[in-house]
Enzyme design. Structure first.
Site, PDB file in Angstrom:
ATOM      1  CG  LEU A 241      12.016  11.080   5.170  1.00  0.00           C
ATOM      2  CD1 LEU A 241      11.702  11.962   4.220  1.00  0.00           C
ATOM      3  CD2 LEU A 241      11.853  11.561   6.438  1.00  0.00           C
ATOM      4  N   GLY A 261      12.384   5.448   0.354  1.00  0.00           N
ATOM      5  CA  GLY A 261      12.443   4.190   0.048  1.00  0.00           C
ATOM      6  C   GLY A 261      12.047   4.284  -1.818  1.00  0.00           C
ATOM      7  CG  ASP A 265       5.105  -1.970  -1.653  1.00  0.00           C
ATOM      8  OD1 ASP A 265       4.245  -0.877  -1.716  1.00  0.00           O
ATOM      9  OD2 ASP A 265       5.632  -2.057  -0.739  1.00  0.00           O
ATOM     10  NE  ARG A 266       1.567  -1.269  -8.259  1.00  0.00           N
ATOM     11  CZ  ARG A 266       1.751  -0.035  -9.017  1.00  0.00           C
ATOM     12  NH1 ARG A 266       1.187   1.127  -8.497  1.00  0.00           N
ATOM     13  NH2 ARG A 266       2.190  -0.092 -10.362  1.00  0.00           N
ATOM     14  CG  ASN A 267      -0.466  -1.876   1.637  1.00  0.00           C
ATOM     15  OD1 ASN A 267       0.342  -1.455   2.146  1.00  0.00           O
ATOM     16  ND2 ASN A 267      -1.712  -1.936   1.839  1.00  0.00           N
ATOM     17  NE  ARG A 268       4.281  -7.106  -4.355  1.00  0.00           N
ATOM     18  CZ  ARG A 268       4.314  -6.408  -5.194  1.00  0.00           C
ATOM     19  NH1 ARG A 268       3.134  -5.659  -5.739  1.00  0.00           N
ATOM     20  NH2 ARG A 268       5.350  -6.040  -5.557  1.00  0.00           N
ATOM     21  CB  CYS A 273      11.315   1.937   4.586  1.00  0.00           C
ATOM     22  SG  CYS A 273      11.046   1.553   2.617  1.00  0.00           S
ATOM     23  CE  LYS A 300      -2.781  10.861   7.014  1.00  0.00           C
ATOM     24  NZ  LYS A 300      -3.788   9.801   7.310  1.00  0.00           N
ATOM     25  CG  LEU A 302       2.445  11.543  -0.931  1.00  0.00           C
ATOM     26  CD1 LEU A 302       3.083  12.682  -0.116  1.00  0.00           C
ATOM     27  CD2 LEU A 302       1.311  12.063  -1.691  1.00  0.00           C
TER      28      LEU A 302
END
Length: 387
Positions: A241, A261, A265-268, A273, A300, A302
């Protein structure tokens, strides 16, 4: 001179002097490091004292409450509160469970990519994930945590005397999830469970993987005394997913395995995945958030446990919209959120968009400093349930 013994000016070091040699070989800690270690030791000792004191207070409160109940001294509000607590306990812990014969895997292979605070947040999310499955009336038949290593394992080992090894119905692997299908050509989907063993996710008496050996890797024992084989799955039944794929998840199917996953990671790391699933040639899919919650203005993102709870709710309701609304925090539907450092808090995302967390907060919006206490409380609940 005759009669005087010769004295060696450089006698060999005595065995007790080994520590001096070791001390010379290791560079001394800086004052800052020494203070940090001393503070950590002090906090650990203080935490033990707090837990012991809280246990004593709870015992005393229960004793006083029991005496008042026996004497008929409870007022109407207290009796109502007790009835509600009993009702809630019966709702979550009693009654037949109808397991959904599918498996959820949490891939923990990203330990080195996270900071200390992110590892701390992740371990809290793992506890909430297990708790949700345990309390569900329709739990997933198999809950597997793979690639447990590094700081994540150290933190899990240090909480509640490695309480995670006593989680009923959970498997812990130091190996990756590839073990599910490696070397197996005839093995199929999730092993079916009967109604009795279905209580794996709740109040059954299963022994947990690793409980006998004290380490992940030992297989679980069931209540019936049979030794449980390690989980296996055909590769074509495995779905990773991730929000970065184009394929949308329309339904969950029994016999399939769904991977989440396990990373904050704060979008780094972009497409982390998704790329992993492509490299391993396994299917990928994303939750249908865009289809059912198109009005949600924020990204989005979560947490691991929120994603898992959405899957659990779908199993119970077969309704994606209801499942998403029940779990996604209401603040994510606000156009303007609280700001920290000049950014909207909902702008912090992780790679796969299904599991993430705002800096400094846990999934319930509380400060990170409270996360550890809540995880420890869960460990205590598990220990109480075994007694």
């Amino acid at each position: 001179m005759q009669g005087e013994s010769a004295v060696d000016p450089n006698p060999p070091a005595a065995p007790g002097d080994a520590s001096e040699v070791t001390a010379e070989s290791n560079p001394p800690l800086s004052k800052k490091q020494q203070k940090k270690l001393a503070k950590a030791a002090w906090l650990a000792e203080k935490k033990k004292d707090r837990r012991a004191a809280e246990k004593e207070r709870k015992k005393e409160r229960k004793r006083v409450q029991a005496e008042r109940r026996a004497a008929g001294e409870l007022d109407e509000d207290e009796e109502t509160a007790e009835r509600e607590r009993r009702s809630k306990r019966q709702k979550t812990d009693v009654g037949p469970k109808k397991p959904f014969n599918a498996r959820v895997v949490v891939d923990l292979a990203f330990d080195e990519m996270m900071s200390e605070n992110e590892v701390k947040s992740l371990t809290a999310q793992l506890a909430y994930t297990y708790s949700a499955n345990r309390k569900s009336s329709a739990p997933f038949a198999s809950l597997l945590f793979t690639s447990l290593d590094g700081r994540t394992k150290e933190r899990m080992d240090g909480q509640g005397n490695a309480a995670y090894l006593r989680w009923n119905g959970a498997e812990w692997w130091e190996e990756g999830y590839e073990r599910l299908w490696e070397g197996e050509t005839g093995h199929s989907e999730v092993q079916p469970v009967n109604a009795e063993e279905a209580e794996i996710a709740g109040a059954s008496g299963e022994k947990v993987k690793g409980e006998e050996s004290g380490q992940p890797g030992a297989e679980a024992n069931t209540k019936s005394g049979r030794r449980k084989e390690p989980s296996r799955a055909k590769k074509d039944t495995v779905v990773y997913l991730t929000a970065d794929t184009d394929e949308e998840l329309t339904e969950l199917k029994e016999g399939e395995t769904y991977i989440l996953g396990g990373i904050v990671d704060r979008n780094r790391y972009k497409n982390l995945c998704f790329n992993k699933s492509k490299e391993q040639n396994i299917r990928s899919a994303r939750l249908p958030i865009g289809t059912y919650l198109a009005e949600m203005p924020t990204r989005k993102v979560l947490t691991v446990n929120q994603t898992f709870e959405i899957l659990l709710n779908w199993v119970e309701t077969r309704d994606w919209k209801q499942s998403l609304y029940a779990v996604i925090p209401k603040r994510k539907f606000n156009t303007v959120g609280r700001r920290r450092g000049g950014k909207n808090i909902d702008e912090t995302t992780n790679d796969d968009g299904e599991e993430g967390q705002e800096e400094g907060e846990n999934e319930d919006g509380e400060e990170d400093g409270e996360v550890e206490v809540r995880v420890l409380d869960l460990a205590e609940l598990e220990q109480d349930g075994e007694q």
